[in-house]
Design a protein around this motif. Structure first.
Motif, short mmCIF file in Angstrom:
data_model
loop_
_atom_site.label_atom_id
_atom_site.label_comp_id
_atom_site.label_asym_id
_atom_site.label_seq_id
_atom_site.Cartn_x
_atom_site.Cartn_y
_atom_site.Cartn_z
N GLU A 130 0.81 -1.22 0.00
CA GLU A 130 0.00 0.00 0.00
C GLU A 130 0.84 1.27 0.00
O GLU A 130 0.37 2.34 0.35
N LYS A 155 -0.74 5.15 -1.18
CA LYS A 155 -0.70 5.19 -2.64
C LYS A 155 -1.39 6.47 -3.09
O LYS A 155 -2.39 6.88 -2.51
N SER A 161 -3.22 3.16 3.57
CA SER A 161 -2.52 3.22 2.30
C SER A 161 -1.94 4.63 2.11
O SER A 161 -2.54 5.61 2.54
#
Length: 179
Positions: free
Chosen positions: A98, A131, A129
């Protein structure tokens, strides 16, 4: 009746502890400021202000407290756009998968102990996460204690000159007010 944290509300023999209260040595106390509600022997407090709960989908600010090869542990400090902190701090798991769309072999290449990050909660078990462009490190220091300054796509220490590779948020360096 209005109460404040620590106010005595009764004993566990007469009430069951509900939301916004805690029990200690058979006595029930207010955990938050608000209005006392008693229903079916259960005593609760309706808080004066909303107490933030961290849930799936929330954007949060956290501090990295431990970094391993395949994951990092992050103490969740504050929900984004909330003036109050949660009543307690939760630990969240940031798995290597992640951090980036690309394969991450070692999390320590992207995060360090005590980095402040902005992240998103991705499930009810508090997995998070980083990302995406807006997620990642928003504040960090070099191992020598110097300030890390963003130069193009790298962080460079103003004290020792060392460069660091981290997962940097688009908010790095103060464009995001998190306190």
């Amino acid at each position: 009746m209005e109460v404040f944290p620590g106010d005595y509300l009764g004993c566990s023999e007469e009430f069951l502890a509900g939301e916004g209260v805690y029990e200690e040595d058979g006595k029930i106390y207010a955990a938050v400021a608000g209005k006392v509600i008693v229903k079916d022997r259960k005593i609760s407090i309706k808080p004066e202000k909303e107490i933030p709960k961290i849930e799936k989908g929330d954007e949060v600010i956290g501090k990295v407290v431990d970094v391993k090869k395949k994951f990092a542990l992050v103490e969740l400090l504050k929900k984004v756009n909330m003036n109050r902190s949660p009543p307690y701090y939760d630990l969240a798991l940031l798995p290597a998968s992640e951090i980036s769309e690309k394969f991450v072999e070692d999390v320590s290449e992207f995060l360090s102990h005590e980095d402040i990050i902005i992240c998103k909660v991705i499930d009810e078990n508090l997995r998070i996460s980083i990302k995406g462009r807006d997620y990642g490190v928003i504040k960090t220091k070099c191992s020598c204690g110097g300030e890390l300054v963003l130069e193009e796509d790298k962080l460079k220490c103003s004290k020792c000159g060392k460069t660091n590779r981290k997962k940097i948020s688009s908010y790095y360096g103060g464009a995001f007010e998190w306190r």
